[in-house]
Design a protein around this motif. Structure first.
Motif, mmCIF file in Angstrom:
data_model
loop_
_atom_site.group_PDB
_atom_site.id
_atom_site.type_symbol
_atom_site.label_atom_id
_atom_site.label_comp_id
_atom_site.label_asym_id
_atom_site.label_seq_id
_atom_site.Cartn_x
_atom_site.Cartn_y
_atom_site.Cartn_z
ATOM 1 N N THR A 235 88.795 -42.793 -37.153
ATOM 2 C CA THR A 235 88.083 -42.460 -38.232
ATOM 3 C C THR A 235 89.088 -41.834 -39.569
ATOM 4 O OG1 THR A 235 85.886 -42.596 -37.245
ATOM 5 C CG2 THR A 235 86.059 -41.542 -39.428
ATOM 6 N N HIS B 252 83.483 -44.535 -39.470
ATOM 7 C CA HIS B 252 82.723 -44.253 -38.237
ATOM 8 C C HIS B 252 82.034 -45.425 -37.925
ATOM 9 C CE1 HIS B 252 83.937 -40.261 -36.731
ATOM 10 N NE2 HIS B 252 83.531 -39.755 -37.726
ATOM 11 N N GLU C 277 87.228 -39.595 -33.959
ATOM 12 C CA GLU C 277 87.899 -38.735 -35.203
ATOM 13 C C GLU C 277 89.203 -39.286 -35.834
ATOM 14 O OE1 GLU C 277 85.573 -37.787 -36.870
ATOM 15 O OE2 GLU C 277 83.892 -37.396 -35.513
ATOM 16 N N TYR D 61 91.143 -34.752 -35.327
ATOM 17 C CA TYR D 61 91.390 -35.785 -36.619
ATOM 18 C C TYR D 61 92.631 -35.860 -36.983
ATOM 19 C CZ TYR D 61 86.157 -34.345 -37.096
ATOM 20 O OH TYR D 61 84.930 -34.313 -37.124
ATOM 21 N N HIS E 121 84.974 -41.510 -44.976
ATOM 22 C CA HIS E 121 85.024 -41.243 -43.374
ATOM 23 C C HIS E 121 83.996 -41.463 -42.730
ATOM 24 C CE1 HIS E 121 86.347 -38.182 -40.168
ATOM 25 N NE2 HIS E 121 85.097 -38.165 -40.111
ATOM 26 N N GLU E 122 82.750 -41.239 -43.061
ATOM 27 C CA GLU E 122 81.512 -41.571 -42.472
ATOM 28 C C GLU E 122 81.211 -43.251 -42.483
ATOM 29 O OE1 GLU E 122 80.650 -39.018 -40.731
ATOM 30 O OE2 GLU E 122 81.434 -37.566 -42.114
HETATM 31 ZN ZN ZN Z 1 84.174 -37.927 -38.214
#
Ligand code: ZN
Ligand code: BES
Length: 620
Positions: A338, A316, A335, A400, A312-313
């Motif tokens: 991502t 980004h 989000e 998300y 996830h990170e």
């Molecule tokens: Zn995030």
């Protein structure tokens, strides 16, 4: 109908007035409701920071020198500040003090710092000091760290907390490069969202450089007893010495993930990709600070089962850091993309079955969030409206998971290859820029939908973005492994046969799904049989703990209560403690208990977490 829609889109696009490229945001014009800055008058381009970190007074003090562009020959430039003490301002490196005013305090936004400039002002230097309770900063005592020997400091700038430690134009639509000289106690190491040292300096001073333009919410700093361990040539881990080996083992696939991401959406643009594992009070799972993701140690489950956080990170680095939401009302662009990209990376590295399970868990979270907020609630729209509110209110599964579902639907309608080419182009065409929802919709119409009008009928773009609830054309994910759990639960005769489930339900995903699919009405007897079989109360997997403890509270399963107290005191990640407090406050007795535990837990929490829990437990 279809033609009419297309016609409307073309007319709308053609009628957009041509705007001057006055900020580094090229498409469209926008104002950010969460920033006082006026970038169309004068805008920042580069930051030189000189900071001293003082653990005894819990303050950072120093000088921020901004290279600015006085776009419209304005007589002032506006910065955001919150809780900062401004000592002096000078222009163009001259000794003479410049005039400035600090505006009235807004509880959410802080104070505007307006500095008098002239058309030829190139540099603005601000001498300042942070408050001891600056919202972005958490100062940990040695006992709150893993090593128990040294204090620790970390920042969390997203969404609008950067202004509590650096005077800045604190809007995601404004980008700048930075250089920093940071002085810390000499036994500690400092790291930032920039090129980082891999060894401690002798004298406690560190120099950092971030050559790519980033928005202020991606500025970060951590100071502590931190060591580095390489994973491969491009990736590595920073952590306290006693955590380093475990973290490096858990995240061993980082290099593979970067390669998988590049295969899907093109080159990683930031040089190194490292992860800093923080103490457990870090309020988020992860924070995508460029070059150096900040991560909670609560994902070190010992079995690599929670590494989707890294996917996830890392994702980004494209969606968010390269192409950034223009304002916090467009947060879903960060989000949603991502979360979609995260699952594509997971699929690439761990296979379709793993990604499917995460899709189902995500979809269930989305349904629960919509049920909680109500399907007519404006906060269930993808495009947010958080003006005059804390943008933190927008951090829900809507951005998300509804964002994910929308993109998944587009993938299905366009076909994966076409959609991937579209997204790659989108990242490439908007790199190092910010984009708002409306501009994204126009781009989508022009570059995907206009080429294949069928997509528009299949997707219903404006319904997804501007209407509340979950549109009926949502793709409902399913997982073979979870269907097997459904049938286990169905064939239950009300009592659990001890010793039978542990062998069948092994992985974290399956266990999480089992807990979520259990009926609410289980007896203490059933719960303790389950517990005996699967060891939930004593689990060291924080996701399982969160799910199980929430169920335990709902079902008055008191055997878990001592562990729940320990957990709430140790873990500061908001997402993992909030559901428990929410469950506790449902009864008077529970609320009293929550307050007692919270008294001990609160000193371990970052402001992001304690502000949320304060609000929940506050009766006024
Ligand atoms: Zn995030
Ligand atoms: N950027 C967010 C965290 C964030 C959002 C901080 C809004 C402040 C305001 C980060 O990328 C994130 O989404 N973290 C998740 C990770 C999870 C979805 C794997 C988290 O912390 O739980």
């Amino acid at each position: 109908m279809k033609k009419l829609f297309l016609f409307f889109c073309i007319v709308f696009f053609a009628c957009q007035p041509k705007k001057k490229d006055i900020t580094n945001v090229e498409i469209g014009e926008r104002t950010d409701p969460h920033s006082f800055s006026e970038p169309d008058k004068a805008i920042v381009k580069h930051l030189d920071l000189e900071l001293r970190v003082d653990f005894s007074s819990h303050t950072i003090s120093g000088k921020a020198t901004w290279d600015i562009q006085n776009v419209s020959e304005a007589d002032s430039i506006v910065f955001d500040t919150h809780q900062l003490k401004i000592d002096k301002v000078t222009l163009n490196g001259l000794a003479e003090a410049a005039g400035y005013t600090l505006g009235r305090e807004n509880k959410i936004l802080g104070k505007a710092l307006t500095i008098k400039i002239t058309p030829d002002t190139k540099k603005v230097s601000i001498w300042y000091k942070t408050a001891a309770d600056a919202a972005a900063l958490q100062w940990l005592t040695a006992s709150q760290t893993a090593g128990k020997k040294h204090p620790y400091l970390f920042t969390q700038s997203q969404a609008i907390l950067a202004r509590t430690w650096v005077p800045c134009q604190d809007s995601p639509g404004i980008r700048f490069t930075y250089r920093a000289h940071v002085s810390v106690p000499k036994e500690l190491m400092a790291v930032m969202s920039a090129v980082n040292p891999q060894m401690r300096s002798k004298d406690g001073t560190y120099t950092f450089e971030q050559k790519k333009p980033i928005p202020s919410y991606l500025m970060s700093l951590a100071v502590g007893d931190i060591d580095f361990k390489e994973i491969d040539a491009r990736t590595g881990i920073y952590a306290e010495p006693s955590v380093l080996q475990k973290a490096a083992w858990e995240f061993a696939d980082m290099g593979k993930m970067v390669a998988a991401a590049e295969k899907i959406y093109g080159p990683y643009q930031w040089g190194r990709y490292d992860v800093l594992v923080l103490p457990p009070s870090f309020p988020f799972g992860g924070m995508e600070n460029p070059m150096l993701t900040f991560a909670t140690p609560t994902v070190l489950a010992g079995d690599r089962s929670l590494v989707n956080l890294i996917a996830h990170e890392l994702a980004h680095s494209w969606s968010g850091n390269l192409v950034t939401n223009a304002t916090w009302n467009d947060f879903w662009l960060n989000e949603g993309f991502t979360t979609y990209f995260e699952r594509r990376i997971i699929e690439e590295v761990y296979g379709r079955e793993e990604a499917e399970m995460q899709e189902v868990i995500g979809f269930n979270l989305l349904k629960a969030t919509v049920a909680e907020l109500g399907d007519k609630n404006d906060d269930t729209k993808l495009k947010g409206s958080f003006e005059n509110r804390n943008p933190d209110d927008g951090v829900t599964d809507i951005a998300y998971e509804k964002g994910y579902s929308f993109l998944r639907l587009m993938e299905e309608a366009a076909g994966r290859n076409v959609f991937d080419a579209f997204v790659s182009e989108y990242f490439k065409g908007h790199q190092f820029k910010s984009i708002g929802t409306e501009d994204f919709v126009l781009y989508l119409q022009k570059n995907l939908i206009a080429r294949d009008v069928k997509i528009s009928d299949k997707v219903l773009v404006s319904k997804w973005i501007y209407e509340p609830g979950i549109p009926s054309n949502v793709i409902i994910p399913s997982s073979v492994k979870f269907r097997a759990i459904d049938s286990i639960i169905k064939s239950w005769d009300g009592s659990v046969k001890a010793g039978r489930l542990a062998t069948k339900i092994k992985s974290t995903n399956e266990r999480l799904y089992l807990i979520s699919a259990l009926p609410d009405s289980l007896s203490t007897h059933d719960l303790s049989l389950l517990d005996k079989d699967l060891g939930f109360t004593r689990s060291e997997n924080t996701e399982i703990q969160c799910a199980w403890y929430t169920l335990a509270l709902r079902s008055n399963y008191e055997k878990a209560y001592p562990e729940i107290e320990k957990y709430l005191i140790n873990v500061g990640r908001r997402k993992l403690v909030l559901p428990l407090y929410k469950e506790m406050v449902k009864t008077e007795k529970g609320k009293k208990w929550a307050r007692e535990v919270y008294l001990r837990a609160r000193p371990n929490y970052h402001s992001v977490t304690f502000n949320t829990i304060d609000e929940l437990l506050d009766d006024r």
